[in-house]
Design a protein around this motif. Structure first.
Motif, PDB file in Angstrom:
ATOM      1  N   LYS A 153       7.973   0.933  24.216  1.00  0.00           N
ATOM      2  CA  LYS A 153       7.990   1.544  25.535  1.00  0.00           C
ATOM      3  C   LYS A 153       6.777   1.170  26.384  1.00  0.00           C
ATOM      4  N   TRP A 154       5.784   0.577  25.775  1.00  0.00           N
ATOM      5  CA  TRP A 154       4.520   0.347  26.465  1.00  0.00           C
ATOM      6  C   TRP A 154       4.668  -0.530  27.694  1.00  0.00           C
ATOM      7  N   ASP A 155       5.377  -1.643  27.577  1.00  0.00           N
ATOM      8  CA  ASP A 155       5.514  -2.551  28.717  1.00  0.00           C
ATOM      9  C   ASP A 155       6.201  -1.873  29.892  1.00  0.00           C
ATOM     10  N   GLN A 156       7.192  -1.056  29.616  1.00  0.00           N
ATOM     11  CA  GLN A 156       7.902  -0.344  30.673  1.00  0.00           C
ATOM     12  C   GLN A 156       7.039   0.764  31.266  1.00  0.00           C
ATOM     13  N   GLN A 209       6.668  12.957  31.465  1.00  0.00           N
ATOM     14  CA  GLN A 209       7.691  12.778  32.497  1.00  0.00           C
ATOM     15  C   GLN A 209       7.964  11.295  32.732  1.00  0.00           C
ATOM     16  N   LEU A 210       6.905  10.497  32.779  1.00  0.00           N
ATOM     17  CA  LEU A 210       7.074   9.056  32.961  1.00  0.00           C
ATOM     18  C   LEU A 210       7.823   8.451  31.779  1.00  0.00           C
ATOM     19  N   LEU A 211       7.505   8.899  30.579  1.00  0.00           N
ATOM     20  CA  LEU A 211       8.157   8.397  29.377  1.00  0.00           C
ATOM     21  C   LEU A 211       9.641   8.757  29.386  1.00  0.00           C
ATOM     22  N   PRO A 267      15.436   7.540  29.208  1.00  0.00           N
ATOM     23  CA  PRO A 267      16.217   8.735  29.543  1.00  0.00           C
ATOM     24  C   PRO A 267      17.223   9.145  28.479  1.00  0.00           C
ATOM     25  N   SER A 268      17.570   8.264  27.567  1.00  0.00           N
ATOM     26  CA  SER A 268      18.604   8.587  26.575  1.00  0.00           C
ATOM     27  C   SER A 268      18.038   9.163  25.295  1.00  0.00           C
TER      28      SER A 268
END
Length: 71
Positions: free
Chosen positions: A10-13, A61-63, A68-69
Protein backbone atom coordinates in the motif's frame (compact mmCIF):
# COMPACT_ATOMS: atom_id res chain seq x y z
CA UNK A 1 -2.80 -0.22 12.69
CA UNK A 2 -0.53 -1.63 10.06
CA UNK A 3 3.16 -1.69 10.83
CA UNK A 4 4.73 -2.06 7.40
CA UNK A 5 2.86 -0.46 4.55
CA UNK A 6 5.51 -1.53 2.03
CA UNK A 7 5.01 -5.19 2.76
CA UNK A 8 1.25 -4.78 2.50
CA UNK A 9 1.68 -3.25 -0.97
CA UNK A 10 0.00 0.00 0.00
CA UNK A 11 2.96 2.32 0.44
CA UNK A 12 3.26 3.52 -3.16
CA UNK A 13 -0.44 4.35 -3.30
CA UNK A 14 -0.54 5.94 0.13
CA UNK A 15 2.63 7.97 -0.36
CA UNK A 16 1.03 10.46 -2.77
CA UNK A 17 -2.00 10.92 -0.55
CA UNK A 18 0.23 11.54 2.47
CA UNK A 19 2.11 14.27 0.59
CA UNK A 20 -1.21 15.88 -0.38
CA UNK A 21 -2.51 15.75 3.19
CA UNK A 22 0.72 16.98 4.78
CA UNK A 23 2.33 19.37 2.33
CA UNK A 24 5.23 19.99 4.73
CA UNK A 25 6.59 16.50 4.04
CA UNK A 26 9.31 16.04 1.44
CA UNK A 27 10.16 12.98 -0.62
CA UNK A 28 13.20 12.55 1.65
CA UNK A 29 10.94 12.51 4.72
CA UNK A 30 8.82 9.81 3.14
CA UNK A 31 11.89 7.84 2.04
CA UNK A 32 13.24 7.90 5.60
CA UNK A 33 9.99 6.49 6.96
CA UNK A 34 10.62 3.42 4.75
CA UNK A 35 6.89 2.73 4.64
CA UNK A 36 6.83 1.86 8.33
CA UNK A 37 3.69 3.10 10.09
CA UNK A 38 5.39 4.22 13.32
CA UNK A 39 8.19 6.02 11.48
CA UNK A 40 5.69 7.77 9.23
CA UNK A 41 3.62 8.91 12.20
CA UNK A 42 6.78 10.15 13.95
CA UNK A 43 7.94 12.06 10.89
CA UNK A 44 4.56 13.73 10.43
CA UNK A 45 4.44 14.63 14.14
CA UNK A 46 7.94 16.11 13.98
CA UNK A 47 7.14 18.18 10.86
CA UNK A 48 3.65 19.35 11.81
CA UNK A 49 3.31 19.14 15.58
CA UNK A 50 0.00 17.30 15.22
CA UNK A 51 -0.94 14.77 17.87
CA UNK A 52 -0.29 11.09 17.25
CA UNK A 53 -4.02 10.36 17.57
CA UNK A 54 -4.95 12.89 14.87
CA UNK A 55 -2.19 11.68 12.58
CA UNK A 56 -3.17 8.02 12.97
CA UNK A 57 -6.83 8.86 12.41
CA UNK A 58 -6.04 10.78 9.22
CA UNK A 59 -3.65 8.08 7.98
CA UNK A 60 -6.31 5.46 8.65
CA UNK A 61 -8.77 7.43 6.53
CA UNK A 62 -6.23 7.73 3.73
CA UNK A 63 -5.48 4.01 3.96
CA UNK A 64 -9.20 3.24 3.69
CA UNK A 65 -9.32 5.26 0.47
CA UNK A 66 -6.35 3.33 -0.91
CA UNK A 67 -7.81 -0.02 0.11
CA UNK A 68 -11.63 0.41 0.18
CA UNK A 69 -12.34 -3.33 -0.05
CA UNK A 70 -10.66 -4.22 3.25
CA UNK A 71 -14.03 -4.68 5.01
Amino acid sequence: MPTDLKMEGKWDQLRGRVKEAWGALTDDDLDRSEGKWDRLVGTIKEKTGESVDKIEEKLGQLLDKVNPSKN
